[in-house]
Structures are given as C-alpha cells and as structure tokens.
Design a protein around this motif. Structure first.
Motif: not given
Length: 265
Positions: A182, A167, A18-19, A170, A174
């Motif tokens: 992301d 999550e 998640n990056s 997250t 961003k």
C-alpha cells in the motif's frame, strides 16, 4: 482583523483512500485570526487543541507506530498562513495569481511541523484561451522524542487534484512488508502542472458554466527517512511521474463536476 472559531470531528478510514490500513478520529477546537496586509494579501493564525485517536489495522507500519507511541494523542497546534489572491474570479479565472503558504507546528504528544506552498498563475493568451501554471510543494518532519513526521500526516500525490492519470494517493513510497504494498505517502512533495483552458464551444449558458483544458502534470512524493519496511527512501528526480490529457469542468447547481481523460507515465 477577523476572528473565528472551529469545532470539528472527523473519522477517516485510510484503507478506503488507497493507503495503509488504519483509522484516525480527529477532534479539533481552535480559534483563528486574520489580518489583511495588502489589497490582495492576508496573514492568518489558527491556534487550538487537536485530539487524535489512532487505530491500527493490519499494516506493519501502523502497528509499529502504535507499539512505539500509543493510540491517543493530545496536542496544541498552531497554523500560520499567508495568502495572496489577485485572480479575476475564484471559479473560472482568466488572469491573476493565487499563493498560499502555511506552516503547522504541533507540540505536546505529536511533535512535528509541516510546511506547504501553493502557487497558481493565469495569463490570457488569446480571446477566451487562458494558460495556467501551478506548483504545489510540501515538507514535514518530526522533532523531540518523535523524530519523524507521523505517517498519517504524510503528503500524497496522484488523482484529480495533483498528478492526473494516476489513481488517488497511489504515487510515491510503498510499504514493503505488507503483501498489498500500500502507498504510505511521503514527507516531501513536489507537483507542478501546465494547463491551457479553452471554451467549450457549446454556446449559451454553457459558455459560462463549462470549460475545457489540455494539461501536463508532473510530480511525486518522497520519504527522506525510513527503513526496510518503506521503499523509495530519499529524493530522486528520476521518481517524477508525468501525465497528460484533457479535462472538462462543469459548474453544476450542486458544485463543480470535473471529467478527466489522462495518460500517466
């Protein structure tokens, strides 16, 4: 005084975490020393060479870093640590505290430092009920020609080990140019939690290998510098995120198996 050696290699695809879309291959060769300073306290030093191979994907931030600084880095890195552990058990503690402070200094190609501090305190309230307080802080920055903390050394928040109910990784800033938006992490981290542990009521052997809890988590990560490609630049207490829920932990023969039900806001 203790002495040890570390020889390791790790490949990480951050797009799967998640990056941003990039990959790092990190090899480490180091020697470490430890010295007891109290009955429960210990200081340590890890000194070694770190080789980082960096491959940018489609992320604009990752591609810009590659353009400015290259893809291969060799660094001398020192990690200083202080640890104090007075818990009555390392698995399901009921009383005592745990503290860990670390300072990482990287030189040569990637010039940066990272400071972190973790605190945990357990206090019994009534029979088989334990109240836990936790704190996790971090800050990093660059110096010399680099001037910023490399984004692949950022702190992250969200997930079972930080702010549950979100999550993994997250929370926080961003990437604004990438349409995927992301998470990129931050150079400043603050996470706290309060948790009440209570028995599982299953009896027998499960009483020793399972534990339930109700928790409240709060925290986030921030960037204290940036540009138009990064959002949420600067610390703002209004960015704190909260979650509350229930957790069940089972110490299986293969290790801990936590199960979490949480709601974040």
């Amino acid at each position: 005084i203790s002495r040890g050696f570390n020889l390791s290699y790790r490949e990480t695809d951050f797009a799967e975490l998640n990056s941003l879309d990039y990959i790092t291959n990190v090899g480490v060769a180091s020697v470490n020393f430890g010295l007891p300073v109290t009955d429960t306290g210990r200081v340590g030093l890890d000194l070694g060479y770190v080789s980082t191979e960096y491959r940018a994907g489609v992320s604009p931030i990752a591609l810009e870093f590659e353009r400015l600084y290259g893809t291969d880095f060799g660094d001398i890195r020192a990690t200083f640590s202080w640890r104090d552990d007075s818990r009555d058990s390392a698995i399901f503690p009921k009383r005592g505290g745990y503290q860990l402070a670390t300072a990482v200094l990287s030189t040569v190609d990637l010039q940066f430092y990272r400071l972190s501090y973790r605190y945990q305190y357990y206090v019994p309230v009534i029979t088989n009920y334990t109240l836990h307080f936790g704190l996790d802080l971090g800050y990093g920055d660059g110096y010399g020609d680099l001037g910023i903390l490399p984004f692949f050394e950022n702190f992250f928040a969200g997930g079972s080990k930080t702010v549950r109910g979100f999550e993994q990784n997250t929370l926080g800033p961003k990437e604004t140019i990438d349409p995927n938006s992301d998470p990129i992490g931050g150079n400043l981290k603050a996470v706290g939690n309060v948790e009440l542990f209570f028995p599982s009521f299953l009896g027998g052997q499960f009483e020793k290998t399972t534990r339930l809890s109700a928790f409240l988590d709060v925290g986030n990560v921030w960037l204290t510098y940036g540009d138009d490609s990064r959002e949420s630049v600067g610390f703002d207490i209004g960015d704190l995120r909260y979650s509350a829920g229930l957790s069940a932990s089972w110490l299986s023969p293969l290790g801990g198996c936590p199960q979490i039900a949480a709601k974040g806001a």
